[in-house]
Design an enzyme around this catalytic site. Sequence first.
Site: not given
Ligand code: GUN
Length: 288
Positions: A54, A98, A121
């Site tokens: 990211k 996350q 998200d």
């Molecule tokens: N863990 C796995 N997929 C995601 C996601 O799309 N967002 C976040 N914040 N954590 C994740």
Amino acid sequence: MEPRILDGRAVAAQVKAEVAAEVRAYRERYGEPPGLAVILIGDNPASQTYVRNKETACREVGIASAVYHLEAVTPAESVYRLLRQLNERSDIHGILVQLPLPPHLDPQAIIEAIRPEKDVDGFHPLNVGRLATGGPCLVPCTPRGIITLLERSGISIRGKHAVVVGRSNIVGKPAALLLLQRDATVTVCHSRTPDLAIVTRCADILVVAVGRPQMITGEMVKEGAVVVDVGINRVEGKLVGDVDFATVAPRAGAITPVPGGVGPMTVAMLLANTVEAARRLAGSPEAD
Ligand code: GUN
């Protein structure tokens, strides 16, 4: 017949080029780039990789990213304090925590402490509710990536029977809502669905997000179906999806590879969501 490979890397590259142009325009107008804060708690190796990806992607398109890497034992109150600060900061437009979190932290409570306008998200109940009712919202990145990949690959959704395997808040449920919004007939299956194959064989579009390596095999798929594999599983050091590519691909009309399918789209959509959040926070009319 050889299936069409839905190339997530190529489509994600297109989306990223568009986002980079939007970031330049935003910067010219407001004098600073959109800013994304990513909070990583603990040392989950997969999460560390995702967060690194990211950060790299933000750098590529000119979004300012800040990663807050907190120890696994960080008390909940410290996380809430950080979120309150980030919610207030005018240079931060997107906030992402996350997942998964260490067991002492309540993920739902933490998600609800993020200002909904910065919830890139799309997990906050306000965004989830707006997605369900068709209002303006930030849409979860992986489901948005799936739809964008289908649409930009020229695959029509209207009137199709879409079967979603998996009912997670992150992928399955929002993917089902987005498909429904686009006039698919949607069936959602999960671990308690008896005779899964009977249902999956009805799918014109099959979206699989269960986290079980290669569980969807050739005989579970209709000839010519579009198969979207959201799984990322590490098996004997190799990345494999939830779909058994070797037996499914010969029957499918189109299929996403793992890696190189949905994964890159998820990251691209996070960038798109961050710019969208920044524009909305700035009150820019182009945001909608
Ligand atoms: N863990 C796995 N997929 C995601 C996601 O799309 N967002 C976040 N914040 N954590 C994740």
